[in-house]
Design an enzyme around this catalytic site. Structure first.
Site, PDB file in Angstrom:
ATOM      1  CE  LYS A 143       4.238 -21.870 -17.637  1.00  0.00           C
ATOM      2  NZ  LYS A 143       3.045 -20.838 -17.856  1.00  0.00           N
ATOM      3  CE  LYS A 199       2.011 -25.088 -19.202  1.00  0.00           C
ATOM      4  NZ  LYS A 199       1.090 -23.664 -19.749  1.00  0.00           N
ATOM      5  CD  GLU A 231       7.593 -20.637  -6.656  1.00  0.00           C
ATOM      6  OE1 GLU A 231       6.440 -20.067  -6.167  1.00  0.00           O
ATOM      7  OE2 GLU A 231       8.572 -20.581  -7.156  1.00  0.00           O
TER       8      GLU A 231
END
Length: 336
Positions: A205, A260, A245
């Site tokens: 994100k 995202k 991540e």
């Protein structure tokens, strides 16, 4: 290009041959967009028979639980497999420690129960993050300097995820970007018997400028003020970091990965899918939706054609599912 992909020289190879007729174009189509690819983000607000327009997101509304349940029934009838739920709580329920996030009788939890009672077959994905509940609009609990405290925030996120699972959420989706929260949430779910509650991790994100309309929708924009989320959301310049991540979250127990925003980060979707080979989801975020709608309203772009093309791009990149505010319109189009 590898040798195995080489074709004969023109005119032995005319790639337009297979484009000449509709049936050959359909036969050779590499990717398909279907209703099963769609997840519809929905905003729930307090009250009864309450419908609130969102100025920066045309045709998207905040709905009270009773109206949202009616809409959920329609979405299920269209074949949409799941919704993503985002609560909009009043200022009086926001606090520094975000206690409302894990209130068993809070707005999100009551909405989950109501939907499951009315439309049990519809999947419910819940947002695990504190920004709708904090007075400062950050996704976590802050210290005296405004810095978001990682480990303290994770404690509250576990309580929030557990409350959502207790209410009947099928998938909890941590979007906070705290380190270690997936492992902690997985452990909390396992220890309370929620062994089949999935975790969809917003692992990649980015600290994007495309989130503005969403923050308007959930009422966190004003609280955030001139602040930012750079200390925990990812730098838009980084790609390798996204893979780290994702890999860390998978090792901690994530079932699915979210990237995202969506279209500006198609390269990340492709890398995650190819290099990690896991269920990969993308979020066509509020800013993407808003800018498309602006072009549609001005007559600059054809809505149906661009809407479908934009979502097909996610499938081509490797997304298994797409959170999109176009989900309902696309489902109506595909069903017709």
């Amino acid at each position: 290009m590898t040798k195995s992909l080489e074709r004969g020289a023109f005119p032995n190879t005319r790639l337009r041959r297979l484009r000449a007729k509709d049936f050959t174009r359909r036969l050779m189509r590499e990717n398909q967009l279907g209703v099963n690819d769609l997840i519809y983000p929905m905003f729930v607000c307090e009250g009864s028979n309450e419908r609130q327009a969102i100025g920066s997101m045309p045709s998207i509304e905040r709905l009270s639980i009773d109206l949202l349940v009616k809409e959920a029934k329609l979405l299920a009838s269209l074949g949409i497999p799941a919704i993503a739920l985002f609560p909009v709580v009043g200022a009086g329920k926001k606090s520094l420690l975000a206690e409302e996030a894990y209130n068993q009788n809070g707005l999100a939890q009551n909405t989950i129960k109501a939907i499951k009672d009315a439309v049990p077959e519809l999947g419910i994905i819940t947002d695990v993050a504190l920004d709708p509940y904090t007075t400062h609009g950050q996704d976590g609990i802050i210290d005296d300097t405004g810095y978001v405290l990682n480990d303290r925030t994770v404690e509250t996120l576990c309580l929030q995820a557990q409350a959502q699972a207790d209410a009947g959420a099928d998938i909890v989706a941590p979007s906070d970007m705290m380190d270690g929260r997936i492992g902690a949430i997985r452990q909390a779910l396992e220890s309370t018997g929620h062994i089949n509650t999935c975790i969809l991790s917003y692992a990649a994100k980015y600290a994007s400028a495309y989130y503005g309309p969403f923050r308007d929708a959930v009422g966190s924009a004003g609280n955030l003020g001139g602040g930012n989320k750079y200390t925990y959301q990812m730098d838009p310049a980084n790609s390798n970091e996204a893979l780290h991540e994702c890999a860390l979250d998978l090792a901690e127990g994530a079932d699915m990965i979210m990237v995202k925003p969506g279209m500006p980060y198609l390269d990340i979707i492709r890398r995650v899918k190819e290099e990690l080979a896991v269920p990969t989801y993308a979020y066509q975020v509020s800013g993407e939706y808003a800018m498309h709608c602006a072009a549609f309203e001005n007559g600059w772009l054809d809505k149906n054609a661009v809407m479908m093309e934009s979502l097909l791009a996610f499938k081509r990149a490797g997304a298994d599912g797409i959170l999109t505010y176009f989900a309902k319109d696309v489902a109506l189009l595909l069903n017709n």
